[in-house]
Write an enzyme that holds these catalytic residues in place. Structure first.
Site, short mmCIF file in Angstrom:
data_model
loop_
_atom_site.label_atom_id
_atom_site.label_comp_id
_atom_site.label_asym_id
_atom_site.label_seq_id
_atom_site.Cartn_x
_atom_site.Cartn_y
_atom_site.Cartn_z
N ARG A 244 0.86 -1.18 0.00
CA ARG A 244 0.00 0.00 0.00
C ARG A 244 0.90 1.23 0.00
NH1 ARG A 244 -3.49 -2.89 -1.39
NH2 ARG A 244 -5.61 -3.14 -0.57
N GLU A 273 -4.24 7.64 -4.96
CA GLU A 273 -4.55 6.87 -6.17
C GLU A 273 -5.92 7.27 -6.71
OE1 GLU A 273 -4.13 2.69 -5.39
OE2 GLU A 273 -2.02 2.86 -4.86
N HIS A 292 -1.27 0.32 -9.74
CA HIS A 292 -1.89 -0.61 -8.79
C HIS A 292 -2.62 -1.74 -9.53
CE1 HIS A 292 -3.62 -0.83 -4.44
NE2 HIS A 292 -3.36 -2.04 -4.92
#
Length: 347
Positions: A244, A273, A292
């Protein structure tokens, strides 16, 4: 007459045409189950709203947050099934108090994420992105300025040696690297099969040639890697983060890469994000970036669906499935009451 099991799916799991966003059978698996009916949320909200879930027995969730407000007045929902393994966006104590079980898909993501970490390691060590650019721009004469880095005998460090971290070491065994790990919740015998030695944080920072972050995001790990930690790393070292974004202090990392405290990085996650185009990391030439999604493969999504449907069917049988995060909820009076009511209604 018994009713069907009602399933809700968060809107971010499908595209504008209503198709599941990833390869594999996706929603077709639910279409083939006559005793199940499902609906995709009509809109995507950053936080799941109470009215979005009040008619469902179970919800399959991708990215939205789950908070105390989400579950206000809900006495029906049995379970939330998270695509993936991270659950920092979900208020676990609130779910437990409301008698709602949270499930993740550990088995489905272990190999794909570990493979993606290995891909970062190989790309960084071979300077693949730089050499791709040299080739495209016809700058062959400069290739002697960018030698790769041999991996045999180098040190691979992993912070968080659980499900994914252990798999990283397993996949890296043929590379003949030295393996060290840092994890206060893992015993040495748990990693002996992958030739790893557990060490403290200072040791893993100072000795790793490639350092992979594999720990979850929580209060203990937020900004676990900051300026102090980055300055302890070798100038020749690389940092890989597939966990993360907030586990790493992004401002400190940007400075570390710009001023060459470390040699480079591979990042699939960011503190914000989607990462804004103004993010200075996007302008650096010693970092490889992904949105991601580096671990998103056809196998991963197929396995996730299989895991989740297996969990759902186990619940309908009254059996605790694999992947349960808040295990204490299963025997709580509120959950058992809802489960019994559900099983009577669907019998």
């Amino acid at each position: 007459m018994s009713r069907k099991t009602r399933i809700g799916i968060t809107r971010d799991a499908v595209d504008s045409r209503g198709n599941f966003i990833a390869p594999g059978p996706g929603l077709q698996l639910l279409d083939e189950m006559p005793d199940v009916e499902y609906e995709v949320f009509s809109e995507h909200l950053g936080e799941v709203a109470p009215q979005q879930i009040h008619t469902y027995d179970m919800v399959f969730s991708l990215t939205p947050r789950w908070t105390a407000d989400t579950l206000k007045g809900n006495d029906r929902l049995l379970s939330v099934h998270r695509f993936g393994v991270g659950y920092d966006m979900i208020d676990i104590p609130t779910l437990t108090e409301a008698g709602v079980a949270l499930f993740i898909t550990r088995d489905a993501v272990r190999r794909p994420v570990a493979t993606a970490i290995l891909a970062f390691l190989l790309a960084l060590s071979t300077r693949m992105m730089v050499k791709d650019r040299l080739t495209r721009e016809g700058r062959w004469a400069e290739r002697t300025n960018y030698h790769g880095i041999g991996l045999a005998g180098r040190t691979l460090g992993v912070i968080g040696v659980g499900n994914i971290g252990h798999e990283v070491f397993k996949l890296a065994l043929p590379l003949d690297m030295r393996h060290i790990g840092c994890d206060p919740y893992i015993r040495q015998e748990s990693v002996s099969d992958v030739n790893a030695r557990l060490v403290d944080m200072d040791t893993i920072l100072t000795e790793s040639d490639f350092l992979s972050i594999c720990c979850p995001l929580n209060d203990e790990t937020r900004h676990l890697i900051g300026e102090k930690e980055l300055r302890k790393m070798q100038p020749s070292a690389f940092l890989i983060n597939m966990a993360r974004g907030p586990v790493v202090d992004e401002k400190a990392l940007t400075r570390a890469l710009t001023e060459r405290w470390i040699q480079g990085a591979g990042l699939d996650v960011f503190e914000q994000e989607p990462a804004p185009v103004s993010n200075p990391l996007l302008k650096l030439d010693n970092v490889i970036l992904a949105p991601h999604s580096l671990a998103w493969t056809d196998h991963m999504f197929t396995s996730q669906w299989e895991n989740i449907l297996g969990q759902m069917n186990a619940i309908r049988r009254g059996t605790a499935p694999a992947g349960l995060v808040n295990a204490e909820v299963w025997d709580s009076p509120l959950f058992r009451q809802k489960l019994e009511r559900f099983r009577v209604a669907t019998a």
